[in-house]
Design an enzyme around this catalytic site. Structure first.
Site, PDB file in Angstrom:
ATOM      1  N   GLY A  82     145.742  96.330  46.417  1.00 23.04           N
ATOM      2  CA  GLY A  82     145.253  97.367  45.507  1.00 23.04           C
ATOM      3  C   GLY A  82     144.665  96.733  44.270  1.00 23.04           C
ATOM      4  O   GLY A  82     144.915  95.557  43.989  1.00 23.04           O
ATOM      5  N   CYS A 109     149.162  91.221  49.348  1.00 23.40           N
ATOM      6  CA  CYS A 109     148.550  91.103  48.014  1.00 23.40           C
ATOM      7  C   CYS A 109     149.301  91.975  46.991  1.00 23.40           C
ATOM      8  O   CYS A 109     150.413  91.647  46.612  1.00 23.40           O
ATOM      9  CB  CYS A 109     147.070  91.432  48.103  1.00 23.40           C
ATOM     10  SG  CYS A 109     146.152  90.819  46.703  1.00 23.40           S
ATOM     11  N   TYR A 110     148.754  93.102  46.583  1.00 23.31           N
ATOM     12  CA  TYR A 110     149.491  93.976  45.657  1.00 23.31           C
ATOM     13  C   TYR A 110     150.858  94.328  46.251  1.00 23.31           C
ATOM     14  O   TYR A 110     151.856  94.403  45.535  1.00 23.31           O
ATOM     15  CB  TYR A 110     148.695  95.255  45.384  1.00 23.31           C
ATOM     16  CG  TYR A 110     149.346  96.155  44.347  1.00 23.31           C
ATOM     17  CD1 TYR A 110     149.071  96.020  42.999  1.00 23.31           C
ATOM     18  CD2 TYR A 110     150.252  97.157  44.741  1.00 23.31           C
ATOM     19  CE1 TYR A 110     149.670  96.832  42.046  1.00 23.31           C
ATOM     20  CE2 TYR A 110     150.859  97.979  43.795  1.00 23.31           C
ATOM     21  CZ  TYR A 110     150.567  97.814  42.451  1.00 23.31           C
ATOM     22  OH  TYR A 110     151.159  98.617  41.521  1.00 23.31           O
ATOM     23  N   HIS A 149     144.808  88.175  52.484  1.00 24.94           N
ATOM     24  CA  HIS A 149     144.491  89.354  53.300  1.00 24.94           C
ATOM     25  C   HIS A 149     144.328  88.985  54.779  1.00 24.94           C
ATOM     26  O   HIS A 149     143.293  88.452  55.162  1.00 24.94           O
ATOM     27  CB  HIS A 149     143.197  89.997  52.793  1.00 24.94           C
ATOM     28  CG  HIS A 149     143.364  90.652  51.470  1.00 24.94           C
ATOM     29  ND1 HIS A 149     143.796  91.948  51.344  1.00 24.94           N
ATOM     30  CD2 HIS A 149     143.191  90.188  50.216  1.00 24.94           C
ATOM     31  CE1 HIS A 149     143.866  92.259  50.057  1.00 24.94           C
ATOM     32  NE2 HIS A 149     143.511  91.209  49.357  1.00 24.94           N
ATOM     33  N   GLU A 164     143.857  90.991  57.141  1.00 28.19           N
ATOM     34  CA  GLU A 164     143.031  91.987  57.819  1.00 28.19           C
ATOM     35  C   GLU A 164     141.542  91.677  57.799  1.00 28.19           C
ATOM     36  O   GLU A 164     140.776  92.281  58.530  1.00 28.19           O
ATOM     37  CB  GLU A 164     143.300  93.379  57.216  1.00 28.19           C
ATOM     38  CG  GLU A 164     142.843  93.573  55.768  1.00 28.19           C
ATOM     39  CD  GLU A 164     143.862  93.114  54.711  1.00 28.19           C
ATOM     40  OE1 GLU A 164     144.651  92.214  55.009  1.00 28.19           O
ATOM     41  OE2 GLU A 164     143.832  93.647  53.590  1.00 28.19           O
ATOM     42  N   VAL A 224     124.329 109.384  66.197  1.00 24.88           N
ATOM     43  CA  VAL A 224     125.612 109.175  66.861  1.00 24.88           C
ATOM     44  C   VAL A 224     126.757 109.880  66.126  1.00 24.88           C
ATOM     45  O   VAL A 224     127.545 110.599  66.737  1.00 24.88           O
ATOM     46  CB  VAL A 224     125.967 107.668  66.905  1.00 24.88           C
ATOM     47  CG1 VAL A 224     127.177 107.426  67.773  1.00 24.88           C
ATOM     48  CG2 VAL A 224     124.801 106.853  67.356  1.00 24.88           C
ATOM     49  N   ASP A 225     126.824 109.688  64.808  1.00 25.17           N
ATOM     50  CA  ASP A 225     127.995 110.164  64.069  1.00 25.17           C
ATOM     51  C   ASP A 225     128.124 111.681  64.122  1.00 25.17           C
ATOM     52  O   ASP A 225     129.184 112.211  64.449  1.00 25.17           O
ATOM     53  CB  ASP A 225     127.943 109.705  62.608  1.00 25.17           C
ATOM     54  CG  ASP A 225     127.668 108.228  62.495  1.00 25.17           C
ATOM     55  OD1 ASP A 225     127.859 107.530  63.510  1.00 25.17           O
ATOM     56  OD2 ASP A 225     127.263 107.777  61.417  1.00 25.17           O
ATOM     57  N   SER A 226     127.028 112.376  63.794  1.00 21.90           N
ATOM     58  CA  SER A 226     127.153 113.832  63.764  1.00 21.90           C
ATOM     59  C   SER A 226     127.351 114.385  65.178  1.00 21.90           C
ATOM     60  O   SER A 226     128.047 115.381  65.360  1.00 21.90           O
ATOM     61  CB  SER A 226     125.965 114.485  63.054  1.00 21.90           C
ATOM     62  OG  SER A 226     124.768 114.263  63.734  1.00 21.90           O
ATOM     63  N   LYS A 230     131.666 102.106  62.778  1.00 20.52           N
ATOM     64  CA  LYS A 230     130.586 102.504  63.694  1.00 20.52           C
ATOM     65  C   LYS A 230     130.893 102.173  65.166  1.00 20.52           C
ATOM     66  O   LYS A 230     130.722 103.005  66.039  1.00 20.52           O
ATOM     67  CB  LYS A 230     129.298 101.799  63.265  1.00 20.52           C
ATOM     68  CG  LYS A 230     128.057 102.319  63.938  1.00 20.52           C
ATOM     69  CD  LYS A 230     127.525 103.490  63.190  1.00 20.52           C
ATOM     70  CE  LYS A 230     126.289 104.075  63.798  1.00 20.52           C
ATOM     71  NZ  LYS A 230     125.813 105.206  62.978  1.00 20.52           N
ATOM     72  N   LYS A 285     117.678  91.546  54.423  1.00 24.58           N
ATOM     73  CA  LYS A 285     118.351  92.377  53.424  1.00 24.58           C
ATOM     74  C   LYS A 285     119.620  91.651  52.995  1.00 24.58           C
ATOM     75  O   LYS A 285     120.411  91.321  53.869  1.00 24.58           O
ATOM     76  CB  LYS A 285     118.702  93.736  54.006  1.00 24.58           C
ATOM     77  CG  LYS A 285     119.565  94.577  53.050  1.00 24.58           C
ATOM     78  CD  LYS A 285     119.975  95.899  53.616  1.00 24.58           C
ATOM     79  CE  LYS A 285     120.830  96.638  52.600  1.00 24.58           C
ATOM     80  NZ  LYS A 285     121.180  97.995  53.002  1.00 24.58           N
TER      81      LYS A 285
HETATM   82  P1  XMP Z   1     118.795 100.617  53.369  1.00 27.69           P
HETATM   83  O1  XMP Z   1     117.372 101.047  53.430  1.00 27.69           O
HETATM   84  O2  XMP Z   1     119.493 101.092  52.138  1.00 27.69           O
HETATM   85  O3  XMP Z   1     119.516 101.316  54.584  1.00 27.69           O
HETATM   86  O4  XMP Z   1     118.946  99.139  53.579  1.00 27.69           O
HETATM   87  C1  XMP Z   1     120.804 101.032  55.063  1.00 27.69           C
HETATM   88  C2  XMP Z   1     121.122 102.019  56.167  1.00 27.69           C
HETATM   89  O5  XMP Z   1     121.240 103.336  55.615  1.00 27.69           O
HETATM   90  C3  XMP Z   1     120.274 104.195  56.177  1.00 27.69           C
HETATM   91  N1  XMP Z   1     119.744 105.038  55.101  1.00 27.69           N
HETATM   92  C4  XMP Z   1     119.960 106.351  55.002  1.00 27.69           C
HETATM   93  N2  XMP Z   1     120.628 107.169  55.811  1.00 27.69           N
HETATM   94  N3  XMP Z   1     120.085 108.967  54.400  1.00 27.69           N
HETATM   95  C5  XMP Z   1     120.661 108.479  55.512  1.00 27.69           C
HETATM   96  O6  XMP Z   1     121.226 109.249  56.268  1.00 27.69           O
HETATM   97  C6  XMP Z   1     119.407 108.199  53.521  1.00 27.69           C
HETATM   98  O7  XMP Z   1     118.905 108.673  52.522  1.00 27.69           O
HETATM   99  C7  XMP Z   1     119.340 106.810  53.859  1.00 27.69           C
HETATM  100  N4  XMP Z   1     118.760 105.741  53.250  1.00 27.69           N
HETATM  101  C8  XMP Z   1     119.029 104.668  54.042  1.00 27.69           C
HETATM  102  C9  XMP Z   1     119.216 103.295  56.772  1.00 27.69           C
HETATM  103  O8  XMP Z   1     118.528 103.934  57.838  1.00 27.69           O
HETATM  104  C10 XMP Z   1     120.028 102.120  57.222  1.00 27.69           C
HETATM  105  O9  XMP Z   1     120.647 102.354  58.468  1.00 27.69           O
END
Ligand code: XMP
Length: 527
Positions: A50, A77-78, A169, A171, A227-229, A383, A519
């Protein structure tokens, strides 16, 4: 079941995740959970890390009753500092500097239960440290079971009771064999059963949803086709059938044939009660003349809220007239663990609620407890676990492996103004790019790929004529968590084939550029 008490570390969910990987079920509860209010008995307890100092005013402390329960306890840790602090407040001191990063620990041997935490780990273990305070001495009745160059108390164990504390940690993946330490604790020391599976998660979640929603309650949720929704919606449908209402808003910036496909999958294949609202004109009209990325997002988010709320009111009205079901009281969100900014710390569950960027912000009454309550069945999962869950629920491989797609859609992949013509060009190019990636059999190797559109145009020669056309930007990345990403290494042949096909098939395009930026510093999306 192992009880993990969360003191607010960013890693606490990783503890439960690692245990799930060992097929051990762990329930994570806020560190303020009182033993007397628990209606089950854990076989072991983990006190997480924490961000606090044990002697800080207002620092959270665990209910001492857990120490009387007689089950094994592991403090991380904490959690370690909390164990030491309980026995005497001068056991813990503020570190002069934060110890952050790799360290080598050397387990010390005493024999008996004291050694069981580091069983099968060897003489030296590379671990991950992230702490400010440290132990000044071993608490009374405890042995030091591991030391580092910086700290003679990197691990402690009670001489007679199964109580352990570690400063690092286990984990995180940076700790080598960290899972072995958790296994030693959970399976060997606590004797936890290794019978947890995703199928069990489904059964448990369905029961939890049914209990929460009741016999008549109704739930509303936005779906995107991602996928998520989809997984969250399917789980909800399995739990309460048609009392779950899914809404898909077409914002005019979706991929080629996406709405039709989502409708087919959710409604026809998965049997989900789905309403599709075509608001493309409204969105595209709102985006007219707008070039600033943030303004685009705000317009899309705001329009989404208006459209969704109007639809929600219609559904609520219809629901109110039906005698079979009660009011719509809940709102489903497919939030995953990485989307959750704050863990369920002792501030209470309300601290967890965040506007999901997937839908660009939600109506206030859906997020501030003024009306609809949130249900987030995926909020503890990562995910890859959601994909596993999707398979368990019978969702197709293709959908389960689908690349993420941002809520604002193609609009944030078009640099400059979003016009219907420019959306169509990006959409066609994207379709060709993704289809060729699929045909080459590399779709599942790529985390996310898309075609965007540059704001400038470039000259080309087509059929002896000079053409001033659009420039397509192609981007494909590999990433494990979307926080960092690398460009996917296409072959030159593949690149050329894609560029040729897009220029030949999409009217008005004269160039294709490949974006190979990592990125950071680039983001995955163009805006
Ligand atoms: P970036 O562009 O920030 O994206 O490197 C990282 C991940 O997030 C998604 N992404 C979004 N998903 N609404 C969303 O639902 C958004 O406004 C949004 N902006 C970025 C992007 O597709 C990537 O998987």
């Amino acid at each position: 079941t192992i009880l993990t008490l969360d003191f607010g570390s960013q890693y606490t969910h990783l503890v439960t995740r690692r245990l799930r990987e060992l097929n051990v079920y762990s329930e994570m509860l806020p560190c303020t959970q009182k033993l007397a209010d628990l209606d089950w008995k854990p076989v072991g307890i983990i006190l997480s890390g924490g961000p606090y100092s044990v002697y800080e005013e207002g620092a959270p402390h665990v209910d001492p009753a857990y120490f009387e329960l007689g089950v094994p306890i592991l403090g991380i840790c904490y959690g370690l500092q909390e164990i030491a602090y309980r026995s005497s407040t001068d056991n813990v001191v503020a570190g002069t500097s934060r110890e952050y990063g790799h360290a080598i620990i050397k387990p010390k041997s005493f024999g008996g239960h004291v050694d069981s935490l580091f069983k099968d780990l060897g003489d030296e273990v590379k671990v991950w440290m992230s702490h400010g305070d440290k132990l000044a001495k071993a608490p009374e009745g405890y042995h030091t079971i591991a030391e580092t160059g910086h700290s003679p108390f990197a691990g402690i164990a009670h001489e007679t009771k199964p109580i352990y504390g570690i400063q690092f940690h286990p984990e995180v993946t940076h700790t080598e064999n960290g899972t072995q330490i958790l296994k030693n604790f959970a399976v060997d020391i606590c004797g936890a059963k290794t019978n947890w599976s995703m199928g069990k998660f489904v059964d448990q979640e369905i029961l939890r949803i049914r209990k929460l929603v009741g016999d008549k309650g109704q739930v509303l949720g936005a779906v995107s086709g991602g996928v998520d929704s989809t997984v969250a919606a399917k789980l909800m449908h399995q739990a309460i059938g048609d009392r779950f209402h899914a809404v898909l808003v077409n914002n005019g910036c979706m991929r080629l044939n996406e709405c039709e496909q989502v409708h087919k999958t959710l409604s026809e294949h998965l049997g989900i009660n789905l309403t599709v609202v075509d608001a493309s004109k409204l969105f595209l009209d709102g985006l007219k003349g707008v070039t600033d990325p943030e303004t685009k997002r705000k317009i899309i988010g705001g329009t989404f809220i208006d459209v969704f709320e109007a639809e929600a009111l219609k559904i609520e009205k219809a629901a109110a007239n039906s005698d079979k079901a009660g009011k719509i009281e809940f709102f489903l969100q497919g939030t995953l663990y990485p989307d959750v900014i704050e863990s369920i710390s002792f501030k209470g569950p309300s601290a967890t609620i965040k506007t999901h960027h997937n839908v660009g912000g939600l109506p206030k009454r859906m997020t501030e407890g003024q009306g609809l309550k949130l249900i987030e069945p995926l909020r503890e999962l990562f995910k890859d676990e959601v994909r596993q869950l999707g398979r368990e629920l019978g969702i197709s491989h293709e959908l389960v492996m689908r690349h993420p797609f941002p809520g604002p859609g193609i609009a944030i992949r078009i640099l400059g103004e979003v016009t219907p013509e420019r959306v169509e060009i990006a959409r066609q190019a994207d379709h060709i790019f993704i289809s060729m990636i699929r045909e080459a059999g590399i779709y599942d190797d790529i985390s996310q790929a898309f075609a965007g559109l540059d704001s400038n145009r470039a000259v080309g020669v087509m059929g002896d004529k000079r053409v001033y056309g659009y420039m397509i930007i192609l981007r494909a990345v590999c990433s494990t968590d979307f926080m960092t990403a690398d460009a996917y290494p296409f072959t030159n042949e593949f690149r050329k084939a894609v560029a040729t096909k897009i220029i030949n098939c999409v009217d008005g395009v004269t160039r294709c550029l490949f974006d190979e930026t990592t990125k950071p510093p680039g983001t995955i999306e163009l805006e």
